[in-house]
Design a protein around this motif. Structure first.
Motif, short mmCIF file in Angstrom:
data_model
loop_
_atom_site.label_atom_id
_atom_site.label_comp_id
_atom_site.label_asym_id
_atom_site.label_seq_id
_atom_site.Cartn_x
_atom_site.Cartn_y
_atom_site.Cartn_z
N TYR A 108 0.91 -1.29 -0.41
CA TYR A 108 0.09 -0.16 -0.04
C TYR A 108 1.12 1.44 0.22
O TYR A 108 1.73 1.25 0.75
CB TYR A 108 -0.77 0.15 1.16
N PHE A 109 0.27 2.11 -0.90
CA PHE A 109 1.44 3.29 -0.76
C PHE A 109 0.68 4.84 -0.12
O PHE A 109 -0.58 4.08 -0.11
CB PHE A 109 1.44 3.74 -2.65
N TYR A 110 1.54 6.17 0.39
CA TYR A 110 0.72 6.68 1.16
C TYR A 110 1.99 7.76 1.20
O TYR A 110 3.05 7.56 0.62
CB TYR A 110 0.19 6.13 2.51
N ASP A 111 1.65 9.54 1.33
CA ASP A 111 1.96 10.30 1.42
C ASP A 111 1.56 10.88 2.79
O ASP A 111 1.11 10.36 3.91
CB ASP A 111 2.38 11.04 0.55
N VAL A 112 0.71 12.23 2.37
CA VAL A 112 0.51 12.23 3.57
C VAL A 112 -1.12 12.10 3.75
O VAL A 112 -1.90 12.53 4.25
CB VAL A 112 -0.11 14.46 3.10
N ARG A 113 -1.90 11.30 2.44
CA ARG A 113 -2.93 10.45 2.98
C ARG A 113 -2.81 9.09 3.02
O ARG A 113 -1.44 8.72 2.92
CB ARG A 113 -3.63 10.52 1.17
N GLU A 114 -3.35 8.44 4.24
CA GLU A 114 -3.61 7.21 4.71
C GLU A 114 -3.14 6.09 3.78
O GLU A 114 -4.27 6.87 3.12
CB GLU A 114 -4.38 6.95 5.70
N PRO A 115 -2.97 5.03 4.08
CA PRO A 115 -3.02 4.31 2.91
C PRO A 115 -4.54 3.99 2.41
O PRO A 115 -5.23 3.75 3.23
CB PRO A 115 -1.93 2.60 3.06
N ARG A 116 -4.71 3.05 1.58
CA ARG A 116 -6.03 2.62 0.64
C ARG A 116 -6.71 1.57 1.67
O ARG A 116 -7.03 0.78 0.85
CB ARG A 116 -6.21 2.70 -0.65
N LEU A 117 -6.47 1.25 2.40
CA LEU A 117 -6.45 0.00 3.46
C LEU A 117 -8.10 0.02 2.99
O LEU A 117 -8.62 -1.79 4.07
CB LEU A 117 -6.20 0.03 5.10
N ASP A 118 -9.15 -0.08 2.59
CA ASP A 118 -10.33 -0.64 2.36
C ASP A 118 -10.67 -0.91 1.14
O ASP A 118 -11.11 -1.51 1.04
CB ASP A 118 -11.11 1.19 1.85
#
Length: 338
Positions: A311-321
């Motif tokens: 899963y990839f993230y930056d200022v956004r939380e990773p798309r664990l959905d």
């Protein structure tokens, strides 16, 4: 030495940002990998910059000189690790999704989600769904022309991917059987499967619904194909495993999420693609690249051939959905895009 096919494209994403994308690898990737990524990454003004062929010994130079925003290389495992820079990640070329049928249908059903079992039971009763198997040639050609072919055209249009009718007849149907699903006794969907008796595997191959009509997916006739195959395989002493075939290594693939409901286990492909890997180099300075990876979590594979997810993230939380949970995935990585 082996040929690696290079396709370099330039286009804009939905935000109008210009993005360059290069695929370099085995020819199969021009059918499976390159189109999926391009369709997710680019939206308009797409042009082919270059199309050519290189040899595997040229990969080091290719990687060093290529400045495109996203570079995907597909070749065998040995070559990928030979050219593996630290700023890249490695994915399987494809995965397959299998079900162990050796312990019977009750064990299979208990491994599925209760929601799936309940939904199927309701649809089966409401629409009077049933199935039968056949080895009659006429039934195969009716299925191919009236169900499989229209479904592939409806689903993939110009990118329709299938097996040519005579090849499907000789290499799949004549070595297996055809499942026909009925609604009130009328055939409305089906699937042709090949049986590998030596390895006790049923390979579920071509599928389709009558005239490619979405109604039959809505009422559960396509879904009933999978349940019927599992039910039949659990009763047949020749079969210990059903292979529902493969998909590209992204968690957003609809086929992956769909087949996961049947308690499948993810494995590397048990064919010529088993040792093929994707080496991915991404320019995290491009917002469009970050958005693509953020919204399309990937499947990963390590040096020991263990499958995992990224899963990839930056200022956004990773798309664990976007879920992956099913047997076969043994690790999880959170990759910061910087």
């Amino acid at each position: 030495m082996s040929d690696l096919y290079v396709l370099e494209v330039l286009g804009e994403n939905t935000e109008g940002e210009e993005i360059s994308f290069s695929y370099c690898g085995i020819q199969d990737g021009l059918t499976y990998i390159q189109p999926f990524i391009q369709n997710q990454l680019l939206d308009s003004n797409i042009t082919v910059k270059r199309r050519y062929i290189i040899q595997t010994f040229e990969l080091t130079t290719y990687l060093a000189e290529n400045k495109d925003d996203l570079i995907v290389i597909s070749t065998n495992k040995e070559q990928v690790y030979k050219h593996f820079p630290e700023d890249c990640f490695i994915m399987p070329f494809r995965i397959h999704q299998i079900v162990d049928t050796s312990k019977g249908i009750e064990k299979v059903l208990s491994s599925m989600s209760k929601r799936e079992v309940k939904r199927h039971s309701k649809q089966k009763e409401k629409y009077k769904l049933d199935f039968y198997t056949t080895n009659e040639d006429k039934h195969f050609f009716d299925f191919y022309n009236r169900m499989h072919k229209p479904t592939m055209k409806s689903r993939y249009d110009g990118l329709a991917r299938s097996v040519e009718i005579n090849k499907a007849y000789e290499e799949i149907f004549k070595k297996g059987l055809l499942f026909i699903i009925t609604e009130n006794g009328v055939p409305v969907s089906g699937s042709v499967s090949q049986i590998d008796e030596e390895n006790k595997v049923l390979n579920a191959r071509l599928i389709g619904v009558l005239n490619g009509d979405d109604r039959y997916r809505y009422i559960g006739a396509q879904n009933h194909v999978y349940h019927s195959i599992l039910e039949w395989a659990c009763r047949d002493h020749r079969i210990d495993q059903v292979d529902f075939q493969g998909c590209e290594p992204f968690l957003t693939k609809g086929t992956f999420q769909y087949k996961k409901r049947f308690a499948t286990e993810a494995i590397l492909p048990p064919n010529h693609l088993n040792d093929k890997r994707l080496l991915v180099k991404a320019n995290f300075n491009k917002q469009g690249i970050k958005d693509f990876l953020f919204n399309n979590p990937v499947m990963l594979v390590d040096k020991d051939d263990k499958l995992g997810v990224g899963y990839f993230y930056d200022v956004r939380e990773p798309r664990l959905d976007i879920p992956y949970h099913s047997p076969g995935f043994l690790f999880e990585r959170m990759i910061r895009m910087e």
